[in-house]
Design a protein around this motif. Structure first.
Motif, PDB file in Angstrom:
ATOM      1  N   MET A  33       0.847  -1.183   0.000  1.00 21.33           N
ATOM      2  CA  MET A  33       0.000   0.000   0.000  1.00 21.33           C
ATOM      3  C   MET A  33       0.886   1.239   0.000  1.00 21.33           C
ATOM      4  N   ASN A  34       0.483   2.230  -0.735  1.00 18.71           N
ATOM      5  CA  ASN A  34       1.220   3.468  -0.812  1.00 18.71           C
ATOM      6  C   ASN A  34       1.208   4.173   0.542  1.00 18.71           C
ATOM      7  N   GLU A  35       2.378   4.594   1.011  1.00 20.68           N
ATOM      8  CA  GLU A  35       2.492   5.195   2.347  1.00 20.68           C
ATOM      9  C   GLU A  35       1.761   6.532   2.446  1.00 20.68           C
ATOM     10  N   GLN A  36       1.746   7.327   1.364  1.00 23.96           N
ATOM     11  CA  GLN A  36       1.045   8.611   1.410  1.00 23.96           C
ATOM     12  C   GLN A  36      -0.466   8.408   1.525  1.00 23.96           C
ATOM     13  N   ILE A  37      -0.989   7.423   0.811  1.00 21.51           N
ATOM     14  CA  ILE A  37      -2.424   7.139   0.888  1.00 21.51           C
ATOM     15  C   ILE A  37      -2.775   6.635   2.281  1.00 21.51           C
ATOM     16  N   ALA A  38      -1.948   5.772   2.834  1.00 21.70           N
ATOM     17  CA  ALA A  38      -2.180   5.272   4.188  1.00 21.70           C
ATOM     18  C   ALA A  38      -2.145   6.416   5.196  1.00 21.70           C
ATOM     19  N   PHE A  39      -1.194   7.333   5.025  1.00 27.35           N
ATOM     20  CA  PHE A  39      -1.101   8.478   5.931  1.00 27.35           C
ATOM     21  C   PHE A  39      -2.354   9.350   5.841  1.00 27.35           C
ATOM     22  N   LEU A  40      -2.809   9.634   4.628  1.00 29.95           N
ATOM     23  CA  LEU A  40      -4.013  10.453   4.464  1.00 29.95           C
ATOM     24  C   LEU A  40      -5.241   9.773   5.064  1.00 29.95           C
ATOM     25  N   PHE A  41      -5.364   8.481   4.841  1.00 29.83           N
ATOM     26  CA  PHE A  41      -6.517   7.751   5.356  1.00 29.83           C
ATOM     27  C   PHE A  41      -6.496   7.688   6.880  1.00 29.83           C
ATOM     28  N   THR A  42      -5.337   7.411   7.471  1.00 34.37           N
ATOM     29  CA  THR A  42      -5.269   7.366   8.934  1.00 34.37           C
ATOM     30  C   THR A  42      -5.480   8.747   9.539  1.00 34.37           C
ATOM     31  N   THR A  43      -5.004   9.786   8.876  1.00 35.40           N
ATOM     32  CA  THR A  43      -5.261  11.150   9.359  1.00 35.40           C
ATOM     33  C   THR A  43      -6.753  11.450   9.333  1.00 35.40           C
ATOM     34  N   PHE A  44      -7.431  11.041   8.268  1.00 37.74           N
ATOM     35  CA  PHE A  44      -8.879  11.219   8.180  1.00 37.74           C
ATOM     36  C   PHE A  44      -9.588  10.465   9.306  1.00 37.74           C
ATOM     37  N   LEU A  45      -9.154   9.248   9.585  1.00 39.10           N
ATOM     38  CA  LEU A  45      -9.764   8.466  10.657  1.00 39.10           C
ATOM     39  C   LEU A  45      -9.522   9.102  12.023  1.00 39.10           C
ATOM     40  N   TYR A  46      -8.315   9.624  12.238  1.00 38.74           N
ATOM     41  CA  TYR A  46      -8.038  10.324  13.500  1.00 38.74           C
ATOM     42  C   TYR A  46      -8.910  11.581  13.635  1.00 38.74           C
ATOM     43  N   LEU A  47      -9.128  12.294  12.548  1.00 40.56           N
ATOM     44  CA  LEU A  47     -10.001  13.468  12.599  1.00 40.56           C
ATOM     45  C   LEU A  47     -11.435  13.073  12.941  1.00 40.56           C
ATOM     46  N   LEU A  48     -11.889  11.950  12.426  1.00 43.29           N
ATOM     47  CA  LEU A  48     -13.217  11.458  12.789  1.00 43.29           C
ATOM     48  C   LEU A  48     -13.296  11.126  14.279  1.00 43.29           C
ATOM     49  N   ILE A  49     -12.246  10.537  14.805  1.00 43.59           N
ATOM     50  CA  ILE A  49     -12.213  10.221  16.236  1.00 43.59           C
ATOM     51  C   ILE A  49     -12.296  11.502  17.064  1.00 43.59           C
ATOM     52  N   VAL A  50     -11.538  12.507  16.670  1.00 42.94           N
ATOM     53  CA  VAL A  50     -11.577  13.783  17.390  1.00 42.94           C
ATOM     54  C   VAL A  50     -12.971  14.400  17.301  1.00 42.94           C
ATOM     55  N   ALA A  51     -13.587  14.345  16.133  1.00 41.87           N
ATOM     56  CA  ALA A  51     -14.931  14.894  15.969  1.00 41.87           C
ATOM     57  C   ALA A  51     -15.937  14.182  16.873  1.00 41.87           C
ATOM     58  N   ILE A  52     -15.822  12.862  16.975  1.00 40.17           N
ATOM     59  CA  ILE A  52     -16.731  12.106  17.842  1.00 40.17           C
ATOM     60  C   ILE A  52     -16.484  12.462  19.307  1.00 40.17           C
ATOM     61  N   LEU A  53     -15.223  12.601  19.700  1.00 36.78           N
ATOM     62  CA  LEU A  53     -14.916  12.980  21.078  1.00 36.78           C
ATOM     63  C   LEU A  53     -15.451  14.366  21.420  1.00 36.78           C
ATOM     64  N   VAL A  54     -15.269  15.313  20.517  1.00 36.72           N
ATOM     65  CA  VAL A  54     -15.767  16.671  20.751  1.00 36.72           C
ATOM     66  C   VAL A  54     -17.288  16.664  20.824  1.00 36.72           C
ATOM     67  N   ARG A  55     -17.930  15.927  19.946  1.00 32.64           N
ATOM     68  CA  ARG A  55     -19.394  15.828  19.990  1.00 32.64           C
ATOM     69  C   ARG A  55     -19.850  15.235  21.322  1.00 32.64           C
ATOM     70  N   SER A  56     -19.160  14.219  21.792  1.00 30.66           N
ATOM     71  CA  SER A  56     -19.516  13.611  23.071  1.00 30.66           C
ATOM     72  C   SER A  56     -19.318  14.587  24.226  1.00 30.66           C
ATOM     73  N   LEU A  57     -18.243  15.348  24.175  1.00 36.72           N
ATOM     74  CA  LEU A  57     -18.016  16.350  25.219  1.00 36.72           C
ATOM     75  C   LEU A  57     -19.087  17.438  25.191  1.00 36.72           C
ATOM     76  N   PHE A  58     -19.504  17.840  24.006  1.00 34.07           N
ATOM     77  CA  PHE A  58     -20.554  18.857  23.895  1.00 34.07           C
ATOM     78  C   PHE A  58     -21.879  18.376  24.481  1.00 34.07           C
ATOM     79  N   SER A  59     -22.096  17.066  24.477  1.00 32.46           N
ATOM     80  CA  SER A  59     -23.352  16.556  25.031  1.00 32.46           C
ATOM     81  C   SER A  59     -23.419  16.750  26.543  1.00 32.46           C
ATOM     82  N   TRP A  60     -22.295  17.019  27.187  1.00 38.75           N
ATOM     83  CA  TRP A  60     -22.280  17.265  28.627  1.00 38.75           C
ATOM     84  C   TRP A  60     -22.711  18.680  28.971  1.00 38.75           C
ATOM     85  N   PHE A  61     -22.820  19.553  27.977  1.00 39.42           N
ATOM     86  CA  PHE A  61     -23.172  20.956  28.200  1.00 39.42           C
ATOM     87  C   PHE A  61     -24.565  21.222  27.640  1.00 39.42           C
ATOM     88  N   PRO A  62     -25.606  21.098  28.481  1.00 38.67           N
ATOM     89  CA  PRO A  62     -26.979  21.255  27.979  1.00 38.67           C
ATOM     90  C   PRO A  62     -27.301  22.680  27.530  1.00 38.67           C
TER      91      PRO A  62
END
Length: 87
Positions: free
Chosen positions: A1-30
């Motif tokens: 697998m091309n290393e640049q494609i793997a890097f871009l894909f894993t970066t995208f997945l990490y950004l999704l994780i951060v988005a889910i964490l931030v969304r979960s944290l926002f749910s604590w603030f009614p």
């Protein structure tokens, strides 16, 4: 697998994780404005991932475990991509 494609894909997945964490944290603030552009953007990005899991996994009392399950799946995907890129 091309290393640049793997890097871009894993970066995208990490950004999704951060988005889910931030969304979960926002749910604590009614008092947070749910119609704000940033909160709507987080909902738009993360809801397609969380909603199918939420339909299958019941709530544990008042806790919604579906974001945690999605994060675990995304972390497994990151490991698979990194191992494929290393070969």
């Amino acid at each position: 697998m091309n290393e640049q494609i793997a890097f871009l894909f894993t970066t995208f997945l990490y950004l999704l994780i951060v988005a889910i964490l931030v969304r979960s944290l926002f749910s604590w603030f009614p008092n947070l404005d749910r119609n704000g552009p940033f909160v709507r953007f987080l909902d738009l990005v993360t809801e397609p991932l969380i909603q199918p899991v939420r339909r299958v996994v019941p709530n544990a009392g008042m806790f919604d475990l579906s974001p945690m399950i999605v994060i675990i799946v995304l972390l497994v995907m990151i490991q698979v991509v990194e191992r494929a890129a290393a070969q």
